[in-house]
Design an enzyme around this catalytic site. Structure first.
Site, short mmCIF file in Angstrom:
data_model
loop_
_atom_site.label_atom_id
_atom_site.label_comp_id
_atom_site.label_asym_id
_atom_site.label_seq_id
_atom_site.Cartn_x
_atom_site.Cartn_y
_atom_site.Cartn_z
N SER A 139 0.79 -1.22 0.00
CA SER A 139 0.00 0.00 0.00
C SER A 139 0.83 1.27 0.00
O SER A 139 1.39 1.64 -1.02
CB SER A 139 -0.97 -0.03 1.17
OG SER A 139 -2.06 0.82 0.91
N ASP B 237 8.93 5.04 -11.11
CA ASP B 237 8.41 5.71 -12.30
C ASP B 237 9.26 6.91 -12.70
O ASP B 237 9.47 7.16 -13.89
CB ASP B 237 6.97 6.17 -12.05
CG ASP B 237 5.96 5.03 -12.20
OD1 ASP B 237 6.39 3.89 -12.47
OD2 ASP B 237 4.75 5.30 -12.04
N LYS C 132 -1.21 -4.04 -3.13
CA LYS C 132 -2.46 -3.47 -2.61
C LYS C 132 -2.61 -2.08 -3.19
O LYS C 132 -2.02 -1.12 -2.72
CB LYS C 132 -2.46 -3.40 -1.08
CG LYS C 132 -3.79 -2.84 -0.54
CD LYS C 132 -3.81 -2.77 0.96
CE LYS C 132 -5.15 -2.24 1.45
NZ LYS C 132 -5.40 -0.85 1.08
#
Length: 426
Positions: free
Chosen positions: A333, A344, A358
């Site tokens: 999470s 990224d 998650k």
């Protein structure tokens, strides 16, 4: 004890006490053959739980559009509930008070969603949840994760200098019973509520352990625990190491202090360890991300209506040294929000194993009678638009954890992270 989390999913269960110790013995033997898939007692509403401002009144919420869900509280349902209540009163072998049955109705409605993250809280449980997110609680000092397939929460790590460390509890133990009550299929927050209690009292935790065929009863004293959610160390060659064990409200301040100390000591490279971090507060992970990321998105969410909410970074504090992030299958999470953004943007290298996966967000909604529901409200996406739910984030350098080396004092994943970082610095 929200962490006494970085939470997970459903199972075929035998009734809580129907098979008793024989079922536990079979389960423990199954562990020996090998299972595990998991997620934190310190439970933290896994990485994206927000407390909604204000109160939702106990009446229908009109969004001005149909949700497509027909009401379940028509006259026939109310009549049937009355029949069931009378049946329980007449035939059930023990007395049950009305409040217990009422609470059961609310829990059952949320259970019907088949979503382990959506749960009902009584007023007392809500107060406990709010306390847990502060990072200070009365408990035993262990992080738990929820194993979907096994049906039990698991001890994922133990905080140093706590009652849990002083006891016979071990990382990897499954919590089978608490004070004799079965914990099969229970939500992490429920398990936490049973472990927490007044300072100086004792709780009996029955665990299932790999290699043992019988459940083990362990008594642990409850004491005040102030979660040390960040650990810092400076290695040779000016390599700083910062471990984040969960994202409580206290965590961003602890991380900022560690980062400032690292810079003061001449940091030339940084390792951030997110292994076994179950998640926590969305606001906290965004605060930490703003100390590291370039200008742009940190994460964005979308609900079932297509409404999008973005969390951004101004880039004023972008990390200016080589960065390595450690992850594993228990990194969930909020941990994945941070790891995903770093990956990224290409500002760091991920080392370890694929994260938990998650990618959904919960919101705690207060009701006017003091109770509340925690409910899954949206999906989150990394800055590049990746939905990692039930997928996880793959590391750039995959390294399986070697438990035998660890028992000999060698953390092979950390050593690999040091080697990768040395190459980046060189």
């Amino acid at each position: 004890m929200q962490n006494e989390n970085q939470s997970n999913n459903e199972i075929n269960q035998y009734p809580d006490n129907a098979r008793g110790r024989e079922g536990a013995r079979q389960f423990a033997l199954g562990l020996i053959v090998g299972i595990v898939a998991a997620l934190a007692v310190v439970f933290l509403a896994f990485g994206g739980v927000n407390f909604r401002n204000g109160i939702l009144r106990l009446k229908s919420l009109n969004r001005g559009e149909s949700s497509g869900i027909e009401s379940v509280t028509d006259d026939s349902v109310v009549e049937k509930l009355g029949v069931l209540e009378e049946t329980i009163e007449e035939y059930f072998w023990q007395d049950v008070d009305a409040q217990t049955l009422e609470t059961g109705l609310y829990r059952g409605l949320l259970d019907a969603l088949d979503d382990p993250y959506s749960v009902y809280y009584t007023q007392e449980e809500l107060l406990e949840l709010q306390e847990q997110t502060q990072g200070i609680y009365y408990g035993i000092g262990a992080y738990i994760s929820q194993d979907v397939e096994a049906g039990y929460v698991q001890i994922s790590s133990i905080i140093k200098n706590t009652p849990a460390e002083e006891s016979d509890l071990m990382q990897g133990d499954y919590i089978y019973e608490i004070d004799g009550e079965s914990m099969y299929g229970k939500d992490s927050s429920y398990v936490v509520s049973k472990i927490k209690g007044e300072e100086g009292t004792w709780v009996t935790i029955t665990v299932l352990r790999t290699g043992e065929t019988e459940p083990i009863d362990i008594e642990v004293e409850r004491r005040q625990i102030e979660s040390p959610t960040v650990e810092y160390e400076m290695y040779d060659n000016h390599v700083a190491y910062i471990q984040i064990t969960e994202f409580d409200l206290v965590t961003s301040g602890q991380f900022e202090s560690a980062l400032e100390q690292a810079r003061a000591e001449g940091m030339e490279g940084l390792i951030i360890d997110l292994r076994s971090n179950p998640g926590g507060n969305l606001s906290t992970v965004c605060e930490i991300a703003r100390m590291l990321l370039p200008e742009g998105l940190i994460v964005y969410t979308e609900d079932k209506y297509g409404e999008r909410e973005e969390y951004k970074c101004d880039g004023k504090n972008e990390i200016d040294v080589p960065l390595v992030v450690l992850t594993n299958g228990y990194s969930a999470s909020a941990s994945e929000i941070l790891a995903g953004a770093i990956k990224d943007y290409g500002i760091g290298t991920l080392v370890g194993t694929t994260t938990y996966g998650k990618g959904i967000v919960q919101k705690v909604i207060n009701l006017s009678d003091g109770s509340a529901v925690k409910i899954t409200v949206s999906t989150y996406y990394t800055p590049a638009g990746n939905n990692i739910h039930q997928i996880g984030i793959e590391p750039d350098v995959e390294v399986e954890f070697d438990s035998e080396q660890y028992q000999n004092g060698i953390d092979n994943q950390l050593e690999t992270a040091k080697e990768v970082l040395a190459g980046m610095m060189g």
